[in-house]
Scaffold this active site. Structure first.
Site, PDB file in Angstrom:
ATOM      1  N   GLY A 147     -29.495  23.383  -7.999  1.00  0.00           N
ATOM      2  CA  GLY A 147     -28.799  22.802  -6.854  1.00  0.00           C
ATOM      3  C   GLY A 147     -28.530  23.748  -5.690  1.00  0.00           C
ATOM      4  N   HIS A 450     -26.631 -17.309   3.055  1.00  0.00           N
ATOM      5  CA  HIS A 450     -25.697 -17.484   4.175  1.00  0.00           C
ATOM      6  C   HIS A 450     -24.303 -17.778   3.645  1.00  0.00           C
ATOM      7  CE1 HIS A 450     -24.233 -18.630   8.117  1.00  0.00           C
ATOM      8  NE2 HIS A 450     -23.688 -19.707   7.538  1.00  0.00           N
TER       9      HIS A 450
HETATM   10  P1  FAD Z   1     -26.460  20.006  -8.128  1.00  0.00           P
HETATM   11  O1  FAD Z   1     -25.845  18.683  -8.098  1.00  0.00           O
HETATM   12  O2  FAD Z   1     -25.929  21.051  -7.236  1.00  0.00           O
HETATM   13  O3  FAD Z   1     -26.385  20.488  -9.634  1.00  0.00           O
HETATM   14  C1  FAD Z   1     -26.792  21.754 -10.040  1.00  0.00           C
HETATM   15  C2  FAD Z   1     -25.979  22.163 -11.256  1.00  0.00           C
HETATM   16  O4  FAD Z   1     -26.565  23.339 -11.788  1.00  0.00           O
HETATM   17  C3  FAD Z   1     -24.538  22.520 -10.949  1.00  0.00           C
HETATM   18  O5  FAD Z   1     -23.663  21.730 -11.726  1.00  0.00           O
HETATM   19  C4  FAD Z   1     -24.417  23.996 -11.326  1.00  0.00           C
HETATM   20  O6  FAD Z   1     -23.177  24.305 -11.934  1.00  0.00           O
HETATM   21  C5  FAD Z   1     -25.552  24.149 -12.318  1.00  0.00           C
HETATM   22  N1  FAD Z   1     -26.076  25.507 -12.421  1.00  0.00           N
HETATM   23  C6  FAD Z   1     -26.458  26.332 -11.420  1.00  0.00           C
HETATM   24  N2  FAD Z   1     -26.945  27.485 -11.899  1.00  0.00           N
HETATM   25  C7  FAD Z   1     -26.859  27.390 -13.257  1.00  0.00           C
HETATM   26  C8  FAD Z   1     -27.204  28.252 -14.321  1.00  0.00           C
HETATM   27  N3  FAD Z   1     -27.757  29.433 -14.108  1.00  0.00           N
HETATM   28  N4  FAD Z   1     -26.969  27.836 -15.594  1.00  0.00           N
HETATM   29  C9  FAD Z   1     -26.412  26.623 -15.831  1.00  0.00           C
HETATM   30  N5  FAD Z   1     -26.081  25.769 -14.863  1.00  0.00           N
HETATM   31  C10 FAD Z   1     -26.309  26.139 -13.592  1.00  0.00           C
HETATM   32  N6  FAD Z   1     -25.825  13.239  -1.760  1.00  0.00           N
HETATM   33  C11 FAD Z   1     -26.032  11.916  -1.739  1.00  0.00           C
HETATM   34  O7  FAD Z   1     -27.155  11.462  -2.019  1.00  0.00           O
HETATM   35  N7  FAD Z   1     -25.028  11.050  -1.424  1.00  0.00           N
HETATM   36  C12 FAD Z   1     -23.796  11.467  -1.115  1.00  0.00           C
HETATM   37  O8  FAD Z   1     -22.910  10.653  -0.841  1.00  0.00           O
HETATM   38  C13 FAD Z   1     -23.543  12.862  -1.107  1.00  0.00           C
HETATM   39  N8  FAD Z   1     -22.323  13.329  -0.807  1.00  0.00           N
HETATM   40  C14 FAD Z   1     -22.091  14.679  -0.854  1.00  0.00           C
HETATM   41  C15 FAD Z   1     -20.825  15.135  -0.524  1.00  0.00           C
HETATM   42  C16 FAD Z   1     -20.556  16.486  -0.560  1.00  0.00           C
HETATM   43  C17 FAD Z   1     -19.169  16.968  -0.205  1.00  0.00           C
HETATM   44  C18 FAD Z   1     -21.573  17.400  -0.956  1.00  0.00           C
HETATM   45  C19 FAD Z   1     -21.282  18.877  -1.038  1.00  0.00           C
HETATM   46  C20 FAD Z   1     -22.836  16.957  -1.269  1.00  0.00           C
HETATM   47  C21 FAD Z   1     -23.117  15.583  -1.217  1.00  0.00           C
HETATM   48  N9  FAD Z   1     -24.378  15.082  -1.501  1.00  0.00           N
HETATM   49  C22 FAD Z   1     -24.605  13.732  -1.462  1.00  0.00           C
HETATM   50  C23 FAD Z   1     -25.497  15.964  -1.871  1.00  0.00           C
HETATM   51  C24 FAD Z   1     -25.687  15.965  -3.401  1.00  0.00           C
HETATM   52  O9  FAD Z   1     -24.483  16.373  -4.014  1.00  0.00           O
HETATM   53  C25 FAD Z   1     -26.821  16.908  -3.791  1.00  0.00           C
HETATM   54  O10 FAD Z   1     -27.993  16.599  -3.065  1.00  0.00           O
HETATM   55  C26 FAD Z   1     -27.119  16.784  -5.274  1.00  0.00           C
HETATM   56  O11 FAD Z   1     -25.984  17.065  -6.046  1.00  0.00           O
HETATM   57  C27 FAD Z   1     -28.255  17.724  -5.678  1.00  0.00           C
HETATM   58  O12 FAD Z   1     -28.512  17.599  -7.027  1.00  0.00           O
HETATM   59  P2  FAD Z   1     -29.124  18.805  -7.885  1.00  0.00           P
HETATM   60  O13 FAD Z   1     -29.268  18.274  -9.271  1.00  0.00           O
HETATM   61  O14 FAD Z   1     -30.299  19.350  -7.200  1.00  0.00           O
HETATM   62  O15 FAD Z   1     -28.022  19.957  -7.839  1.00  0.00           O
END
Ligand code: FAD
Ligand code: NAI
Length: 471
Positions: A147, A450
């Site tokens: 992420g 509708h």
């Molecule tokens: P993430 O959700 O960031 O998950 C990655 C995970 O990996 C984390 O939990 C982290 O702890 C874990 N991690 C990292 N490194 C390690 C490691 N070495 N070992 C173990 N675990 C690890 N998107 C939408 O589509 N709709 C929305 O309404 C929306 N609202 C948002 C509001 C806010 C305030 C924010 C900040 C973001 C929002 N987003 C939204 C964006 C969305 O949160 C991200 O695009 C999404 O979470 C990305 O998913 P991901 O799985 O790539 O990463």
């Protein structure tokens, strides 16, 4: 087979990692998911999409009660905000959903390994377990799904008390008198809306001369107008060069983006929301030889494979794609399908984006600016919610419309843009239309119930050929 031998290990349990892991297990792969934050669901469920939408809903209800109920003939007594209860509800929503994923993992036989993962070498993930100790996992395939994190601003130190990231802005213990938001993007406008509705004066300082860059310009302008009407102030074409803590708050140094005279702006708290950057700290990427670009994103091929065989990446760590939860989920599913030997692909031309302000804004496909830049001739159909009977009944017409863009010669839908009530739900039929290669005529010929807001979509489709029925 040993307990520590897997077909695929996902590092990161966010929307990309947890959904990918469930899909991989459903497809018969022996799957593990390593997550270090103590809860599944990633940024999205813990400190992103879900808590922000919980607070947007609570603050919307308060605003409705304060500003709209009287017009419906509903009288309220003294209205006040119990922020503690509002925050507790938000936390409960998050906890229910994140523990729900643990249940899904059990049901689908995904091994959940709480701890911090590091790629020791291709085929090996070393986990520093949250409960203490280490565990070495071998996996034919390793997926980086770690992420993103907040992007900092030079001269502005985030302490989550006075100078906040989105995480701090989701947990304030009192409503600030003046909140300055740095960055007029999705986070800034959503969190600015929450605190503005609860009573804060909100000033958005945006570097560019418009908010929500990338969004169709007409929608962006209308959104700014609506938010201004709600009391949000905008300082466009302005950059923040420093922030310092002073008695009673923060003092920000501002200057025109193009250069010019400096000024200061005082606030109780400031929110830094200028974008997010990939999170890959401590993952061992350099040691494993995984290539990253100059900004730390991980480039992949069409199979989501990095430059190292057997190491893949999905979600927010990928470059040049939107940072959205549903995009990360789709990548997780497609990668799982590919690892199971099936053909699959994400259609990046049909990923919707929704800004959950009020009015909501939802878009999919190409904007007018993109079509003009690409020299693609198009017809435009636009229909205002002011002429939609359901929006009129609800009183949700202000500034809202549906705009459809279709190829001038084939009538194929190229882009759909909605600003108005429940736009995020309304966009779904247009995502499907785009995915299926539908024409505006297909949408116009489809029966829409509708009175519904969806009829505005049908009318916009009729308007593409200049023949709306209700305007
Ligand atoms: P993430 O959700 O960031 O998950 C990655 C995970 O990996 C984390 O939990 C982290 O702890 C874990 N991690 C990292 N490194 C390690 C490691 N070495 N070992 C173990 N675990 C690890 N998107 C939408 O589509 N709709 C929305 O309404 C929306 N609202 C948002 C509001 C806010 C305030 C924010 C900040 C973001 C929002 N987003 C939204 C964006 C969305 O949160 C991200 O695009 C999404 O979470 C990305 O998913 P991901 O799985 O790539 O990463
Ligand atoms: P963003 O990319 O949406 O907006 C950042 C804004 O900050 C841009 O308008 C940019 O021009 C501006 N900016 C950059 N540097 C600046 C500076 N020095 N001074 C002033 N302004 C500056 O990023 P944001 O809002 O931080 O969100 C991060 C990501 O999270 C987004 O990519 C978005 O996809 C995702 N997100 C999605 C949501 C949704 O789908 N509803 C809600 C919240 C976040």
């Amino acid at each position: 087979m040993s307990d520590d031998k897997f077909d695929v290990v996902f590092i990161g349990g966010g929307p990309g990692g947890y959904i990918g892991a469930i899909k991989a297990a459903q497809l018969g792969l022996r799957t593990a998911c390593v997550e270090m934050r103590g809860a599944l669901g990633g940024t999205c469920l813990n400190v992103g999409c879900i808590p922000s939408k919980a607070l947007l809903q609570s603050s919307h209800l308060y605003h409705e009660a304060e500003a709209e109920f009287a017009r419906h003939g509903i009288k309220t007594g003294g209205l006040s905000v119990d922020l503690k209860t509002m925050m507790a509800r938000k936390t409960q929503v998050v906890t229910d959903l994140t523990t729900g994923i643990e249940g899904l993992f059990k049901k689908n036989k995904v091994a959940y390994i709480p701890g911090r993962g590091r790629i020791a070498s291709p085929g090996t993930v070393l986990v520093s377990l949250s409960a203490g100790g280490e565990r070495s996992l071998t996996a034919e395939n390793i997926v980086i799904a770690t992420g993103s994190e907040v992007m900092g601003l030079p001269g502005v130190e985030i302490d989550e008390k006075l100078i906040l990231s989105s995480t701090g802005a989701l947990s304030l213990s009192k409503v600030p008198k003046h909140l300055v938001v740095i960055g007029g993007g999705y986070i800034g406008l959503e969190m600015g809306s929450v605190w503005g509705r609860l009573g804060a004066k909100v000033t958005v300082v945006e570097f560019l001369d418009r908010i929500t860059p990338g969004m169709d310009g007409e929608l962006s302008r209308n959104l700014q107008r609506s938010l201004t009407g709600q009391g949000m102030a905008f300082r466009l074409g302005t950059k923040v060069t420093a922030a310092r803590k002073v008695r009673g708050g923060v003092e920000l140094s501002l200057e025109p983006a193009k250069g010019g005279d400096k000024e200061t702006l005082k606030a109780d708290v400031a929110l830094v929301a200028i974008g997010r950057k990939p999170f890959t700290d401590g993952l061992g990427l350099a040691e494993a030889g995984v290539a990253m670009d100059a900004r730390g994103f991980i480039p992949v091929d069409e199979d989501y494979q990095t430059n190292i065989t057997g190491i893949f990446a999905i979600g927010d760590v990928l470059p040049d794609r939107p940072m959205l939860a549903h995009k990360a989920e789709d990548e997780g599913v497609v990668l799982a399908e590919k690892l199971a030997g099936h053909a699959a692909a994400v259609n990046y031309d049909a990923i919707p984006a929704v800004c959950y302000t009020w009015p909501e804004v939802a878009t999919v496909g190409q904007s007018e600016e993109q079509l003009k830049d690409a020299g693609i001739a198009y017809n435009k159909g636009r229909f205002s919610f002011a002429a939609n009977s359901r929006a009129r009944s609800s009183g949700d017409t202000e500034g809202g419309f549906v705009k459809l863009l279709a190829d001038k010669s084939t009538d194929r839908l190229l882009g759909a843009h909605i600003i108005g009530p429940d736009a995020g739900t309304l966009i779904a039929e247009l995502v499907l239309a785009l995915e299926m290669g539908a024409s505006s005529e297909d949408i116009a010929l489809t029966c829409h119930a509708h009175p519904t807001l969806n009829e505005a979509v049908k009318e916009a489709a009729l308007a593409v050929t200049g023949k709306p029925l209700n305007s």
